[in-house]
Motif scaffolding. Sequence first.
Motif, PDB file in Angstrom:
ATOM      1  N   TYR A 146       0.819  -1.219   0.000  1.00  0.00           N
ATOM      2  CA  TYR A 146       0.000   0.000   0.000  1.00  0.00           C
ATOM      3  C   TYR A 146       0.849   1.265   0.000  1.00  0.00           C
ATOM      4  CZ  TYR A 146      -4.002  -2.978   0.817  1.00  0.00           C
ATOM      5  OH  TYR A 146      -4.972  -3.924   0.687  1.00  0.00           O
ATOM      6  N   VAL A 147       2.188   1.097   0.186  1.00  0.00           N
ATOM      7  CA  VAL A 147       3.076   2.255   0.146  1.00  0.00           C
ATOM      8  C   VAL A 147       3.711   2.329  -1.243  1.00  0.00           C
ATOM      9  CG1 VAL A 147       5.084   3.365   1.185  1.00  0.00           C
ATOM     10  CG2 VAL A 147       3.497   2.079   2.617  1.00  0.00           C
ATOM     11  N   ALA A 148       4.122   1.172  -1.741  1.00  0.00           N
ATOM     12  CA  ALA A 148       4.660   1.084  -3.101  1.00  0.00           C
ATOM     13  C   ALA A 148       3.844   0.003  -3.816  1.00  0.00           C
ATOM     14  CB  ALA A 148       6.132   0.711  -3.054  1.00  0.00           C
ATOM     15  N   GLU A 152       1.621  -4.057 -11.380  1.00  0.00           N
ATOM     16  CA  GLU A 152       0.446  -4.689 -11.989  1.00  0.00           C
ATOM     17  C   GLU A 152      -0.869  -4.147 -11.411  1.00  0.00           C
ATOM     18  OE1 GLU A 152       2.842  -6.250 -10.356  1.00  0.00           O
ATOM     19  OE2 GLU A 152       2.076  -7.774  -8.958  1.00  0.00           O
ATOM     20  N   GLU A 153      -0.776  -3.406 -10.290  1.00  0.00           N
ATOM     21  CA  GLU A 153      -1.991  -2.827  -9.691  1.00  0.00           C
ATOM     22  C   GLU A 153      -2.259  -1.412 -10.209  1.00  0.00           C
ATOM     23  OE1 GLU A 153      -4.103  -4.408  -8.049  1.00  0.00           O
ATOM     24  OE2 GLU A 153      -3.102  -6.059  -6.994  1.00  0.00           O
ATOM     25  N   GLN A 202       7.425   6.987   4.731  1.00  0.00           N
ATOM     26  CA  GLN A 202       7.344   7.787   3.498  1.00  0.00           C
ATOM     27  C   GLN A 202       6.138   8.732   3.532  1.00  0.00           C
ATOM     28  OE1 GLN A 202       7.913   5.684  -0.205  1.00  0.00           O
ATOM     29  NE2 GLN A 202       8.829   3.951   0.878  1.00  0.00           N
ATOM     30  N   PRO A 203       6.382  10.046   3.335  1.00  0.00           N
ATOM     31  CA  PRO A 203       5.273  11.012   3.338  1.00  0.00           C
ATOM     32  C   PRO A 203       4.276  10.691   2.231  1.00  0.00           C
ATOM     33  CG  PRO A 203       7.415  12.118   3.315  1.00  0.00           C
ATOM     34  CD  PRO A 203       7.668  10.673   3.043  1.00  0.00           C
ATOM     35  N   ARG A 204       2.978  10.718   2.552  1.00  0.00           N
ATOM     36  CA  ARG A 204       1.948  10.377   1.564  1.00  0.00           C
ATOM     37  C   ARG A 204       0.750  11.334   1.635  1.00  0.00           C
ATOM     38  NH1 ARG A 204       5.148   7.927  -0.557  1.00  0.00           N
ATOM     39  NH2 ARG A 204       5.169   5.852  -1.469  1.00  0.00           N
TER      40      ARG A 204
END
Length: 301
Positions: A146-148, A152-153, A202-204
Amino acid sequence: MSTVRKRSFPQRALPLWGVVVVAAVLAWSAPVLCAPGRAHLAAPESVARGDAFVAGLSLAQPAEQVNFFWRGRRHAVAAREVPDASGGAPVWRAEILLPAPLEEKADRLTLGACIGTGCSAPEATRPVRLHDRKRPVQRLTVDRKYVAPPPEEAARIRRDREKVRAALAGHLPERLWSLPLERPVPGTVSSLFGMKRVFNGQPRGMHRGLDLRGAQGTPIRACADGVVALVDDLYFSGNAVYINHGDGVFSSYLHMSKPLVTPGERVRRGQVVGLVGATGRVTGPHLHLGLMVQGESVDPQ
Ligand SMILES: [Zn+2]
């Protein structure tokens, strides 16, 4: 919903010339009503970025439609007859929910309104100041995918975004929302709207909803009357339900274990629309409640 958090709105200090300009505009705008004694335009003096506010136009004479002007857009709203509280003659009133987006740079915006289907420019205006509320940073750890997201998604994530955009573009000219909104689950707030988020270091971006605590399977209730705009299993949001409340107001309920409504279904305020779950990008079961007003995410509180 208003009891969850104590609100205090520290006013932004304006430089002296700003005070003079605001005072001058106030003096100029106060008497600029559609016609003397005919209409009154009301809105808060100051709104926090990330919040929505109610703008209202009260009229002493019947009117079918009122147009509100906000951030370069015109919003048509039906006026309703309301009995006068003091027992006098009825008044007509039009109300709209408008957003002060988190990203809005201006410190002062002008709200405008005009009466009638044919009007295209504001006849009444008033200034609305914008201020910031403190937005803390929240650090979370979620599944790496969900972070990277795996390449394929990417197509699915793009499709999800399109589906949500299409649902939010749905037009419902009838106002079904009413305030205050119903609290969808009894749980307390676990993450505020507008928090800056760091996933696995990681900032998101910012959190564009309100997270409410709830055990797996807790019933989720619609925050207002509406029509179901989308029911789908989305990559980040998991099982999601979007509801159109009319006049540009939508709510979303994410990470459900099970949705209990179907697209196009008319729902009532307080009706169970699904069950709390932990689907999508989550650290555990909870409800992410989203509120979208005139195309902008705002704080559901
Ligand atoms: Zn959330």
